[in-house]
Design a protein around this motif. Sequence first.
Motif, mmCIF file in Angstrom:
data_model
loop_
_atom_site.group_PDB
_atom_site.id
_atom_site.type_symbol
_atom_site.label_atom_id
_atom_site.label_comp_id
_atom_site.label_asym_id
_atom_site.label_seq_id
_atom_site.Cartn_x
_atom_site.Cartn_y
_atom_site.Cartn_z
ATOM 1 N N THR A 1 0.829 -1.201 0.000
ATOM 2 C CA THR A 1 0.000 0.000 0.000
ATOM 3 C C THR A 1 0.866 1.255 0.000
ATOM 4 O OG1 THR A 1 -1.708 -1.191 1.244
ATOM 5 C CG2 THR A 1 -1.894 1.203 1.138
ATOM 6 N N LYS A 2 0.882 1.923 -1.109
ATOM 7 C CA LYS A 2 1.602 3.193 -1.286
ATOM 8 C C LYS A 2 0.937 3.894 -2.456
ATOM 9 C CE LYS A 2 5.526 3.363 -3.328
ATOM 10 N NZ LYS A 2 6.954 3.097 -3.704
ATOM 11 N N GLN A 3 -0.248 4.422 -2.171
ATOM 12 C CA GLN A 3 -1.138 4.878 -3.227
ATOM 13 C C GLN A 3 -1.418 6.376 -3.109
ATOM 14 O OE1 GLN A 3 -0.560 1.484 -3.705
ATOM 15 N NE2 GLN A 3 -2.405 1.580 -4.945
ATOM 16 N N PRO A 4 -1.689 7.039 -4.228
ATOM 17 C CA PRO A 4 -2.173 8.423 -4.158
ATOM 18 C C PRO A 4 -3.559 8.461 -3.524
ATOM 19 C CG PRO A 4 -2.332 7.600 -6.392
ATOM 20 C CD PRO A 4 -1.589 6.556 -5.614
ATOM 21 N N LEU A 5 -3.898 9.585 -2.945
ATOM 22 C CA LEU A 5 -5.099 9.659 -2.114
ATOM 23 C C LEU A 5 -5.772 11.016 -2.242
ATOM 24 C CD1 LEU A 5 -6.879 8.563 0.290
ATOM 25 C CD2 LEU A 5 -5.183 9.620 1.813
ATOM 26 N N ALA A 6 -7.106 10.972 -2.343
ATOM 27 C CA ALA A 6 -7.947 12.142 -2.097
ATOM 28 C C ALA A 6 -8.891 11.769 -0.967
ATOM 29 C CB ALA A 6 -8.733 12.531 -3.344
ATOM 30 N N MET A 7 -9.268 12.729 -0.139
ATOM 31 C CA MET A 7 -10.114 12.391 1.007
ATOM 32 C C MET A 7 -11.073 13.518 1.363
ATOM 33 S SD MET A 7 -7.039 12.202 3.841
ATOM 34 C CE MET A 7 -7.891 12.568 5.362
ATOM 35 N N TRP A 8 -12.196 13.085 1.903
ATOM 36 C CA TRP A 8 -13.246 13.981 2.382
ATOM 37 C C TRP A 8 -13.576 13.598 3.825
ATOM 38 C CZ3 TRP A 8 -12.571 12.363 -2.449
ATOM 39 C CH2 TRP A 8 -12.828 13.223 -3.535
ATOM 40 N N VAL A 9 -13.844 14.576 4.653
ATOM 41 C CA VAL A 9 -14.359 14.291 5.989
ATOM 42 C C VAL A 9 -15.859 14.531 5.981
ATOM 43 C CG1 VAL A 9 -12.207 14.842 7.177
ATOM 44 C CG2 VAL A 9 -13.882 16.653 6.786
ATOM 45 N N LEU A 10 -16.558 13.767 6.800
ATOM 46 C CA LEU A 10 -18.003 13.937 6.982
ATOM 47 C C LEU A 10 -18.222 14.476 8.385
ATOM 48 C CD1 LEU A 10 -19.326 10.624 5.369
ATOM 49 C CD2 LEU A 10 -18.523 12.728 4.266
ATOM 50 N N TRP A 11 -18.894 15.617 8.467
ATOM 51 C CA TRP A 11 -19.008 16.326 9.741
ATOM 52 C C TRP A 11 -20.479 16.628 10.014
ATOM 53 C CZ3 TRP A 11 -15.365 16.258 13.114
ATOM 54 C CH2 TRP A 11 -15.369 17.125 14.194
ATOM 55 N N PRO A 12 -20.902 16.538 11.268
ATOM 56 C CA PRO A 12 -22.319 16.820 11.589
ATOM 57 C C PRO A 12 -22.764 18.201 11.091
ATOM 58 C CG PRO A 12 -21.220 15.853 13.477
ATOM 59 C CD PRO A 12 -20.147 16.136 12.460
ATOM 60 N N ARG A 13 -23.927 18.239 10.472
ATOM 61 C CA ARG A 13 -24.445 19.502 9.954
ATOM 62 C C ARG A 13 -24.701 20.513 11.074
ATOM 63 N NH1 ARG A 13 -25.963 19.238 4.655
ATOM 64 N NH2 ARG A 13 -26.061 17.135 3.745
ATOM 65 N N SER A 14 -24.953 20.009 12.278
ATOM 66 C CA SER A 14 -25.270 20.899 13.389
ATOM 67 C C SER A 14 -24.036 21.380 14.124
ATOM 68 C CB SER A 14 -26.183 20.174 14.391
ATOM 69 O OG SER A 14 -25.556 18.977 14.860
ATOM 70 N N ALA A 15 -22.854 20.809 13.789
ATOM 71 C CA ALA A 15 -21.631 21.169 14.516
ATOM 72 C C ALA A 15 -20.885 22.268 13.787
ATOM 73 C CB ALA A 15 -20.730 19.943 14.683
ATOM 74 N N PRO A 16 -20.109 23.090 14.506
ATOM 75 C CA PRO A 16 -19.335 24.146 13.861
ATOM 76 C C PRO A 16 -18.160 23.568 13.098
ATOM 77 C CG PRO A 16 -18.903 24.074 16.230
ATOM 78 C CD PRO A 16 -20.030 23.121 15.957
#
Length: 395
Positions: A380-395
């Motif tokens: 495992t040595k791969q290029p990466l894109a990433m997204w975080v998922l965050w509560p809509r009610s949180a700042p």
Amino acid sequence: MTLSLAIVGSLSACGSLVPTRSGGAAPITQVPGYSQGAPVPEGPSLLRAKARWVQAAWSDMPGWQADRLGEWWPALVKGCVKPAAGWQALCDEARRLGPDWGQRVGDDFVRQWVETQLQPWRVTSLEGQASGLLTGYFEPLLEGRRTPDARFAWPLHRPPAGLGQRKPFFSRAELESTPEGRAAIAGREVVWLADPLDVLLIQVQGSGRVRLLDELSPQGNPKVVRLAFAGHNDQPYQSVARWLVDQGAFTLEQASWPAIRNWAQANPARVGEMMAANPRVVFFREEPLTAPSSGPNGAQGVPLTPGRSIAVDRDSVPLGTPVWLDSTMPQTWVAGGMPPASPLRRLAMAQDTGGAILGAVRADFFWGWGDEALAQAGRTKQPLAMWVLWPRSAP
């Protein structure tokens, strides 16, 4: 400290100077078939110490509709035992629904819950760099004994009584060859292994499972215990792969865990010299393996889930956060060259950290335990894109 050094990662740090949990740096190798992720959208953003999160849409995340989110749900529930800031209300609901809820209701219903409750954010560096690196780590599964014999003659130790009073503590060579060093670890053996390379493997990885051949479970099978990280001697970590390259055993490009094992088998008289090249010694505590399907506790303090837990830089992504990964599966050479790359796109939980897992778009993928996990982690040595998922009610 949990799983702080990945053995194959440290070899990669020598062989290609790729960033790993044990250090090093290099340009990211691009893999054919990788989408590079969707273009970074313009719009509202949130700043973390080392990352910028840019508000995104679900359609921006390649493969989102295809992931089997029922398999991810138990990892979320585990993480909700110690929820991230802003997650308390959603974690209360997740725990109420239970770890088997995702399997009961199906992937699409879990996806609907996620899309209703959470907002995706594309992770970039503070300078706007949106591509990064995915590596892998694992938990070794080894054979051992409580008492030594002619074959099982290589011990792993509990922390010495005076470990915290002397820094740095005795080096590996001093623990093995000086009267003071030997006295410090006398009687502190936890288990005995048959191969010094197994000692190196579990010490570099920082945790592992051991199948005890001289202690049976109630079912009559060898008992399996977990050895968890309990400290180290504060000596600097040195890659034995780097030492072997310097000795002319193989080239940087040839450095790998199989290459190290092959060299050790061909040069048994020099194995002790090779081991001493890494002065750091890790000490362990034994834990019962109460949940064989769960990994060791990560830095979040919850058990890691194979294929659904990752290590991140907590200054970029808070522990306990769901993270969408867009990368490719590790590949092996076959007759005729490399096969086409297949996507690795799935939702994982940020539940661990590592000393060299640094930067915004950076993750270490937990593959599990045993030989196949070792092989996958090493590839495992791969290029990466990433997204975080965050509560809509949180700042």
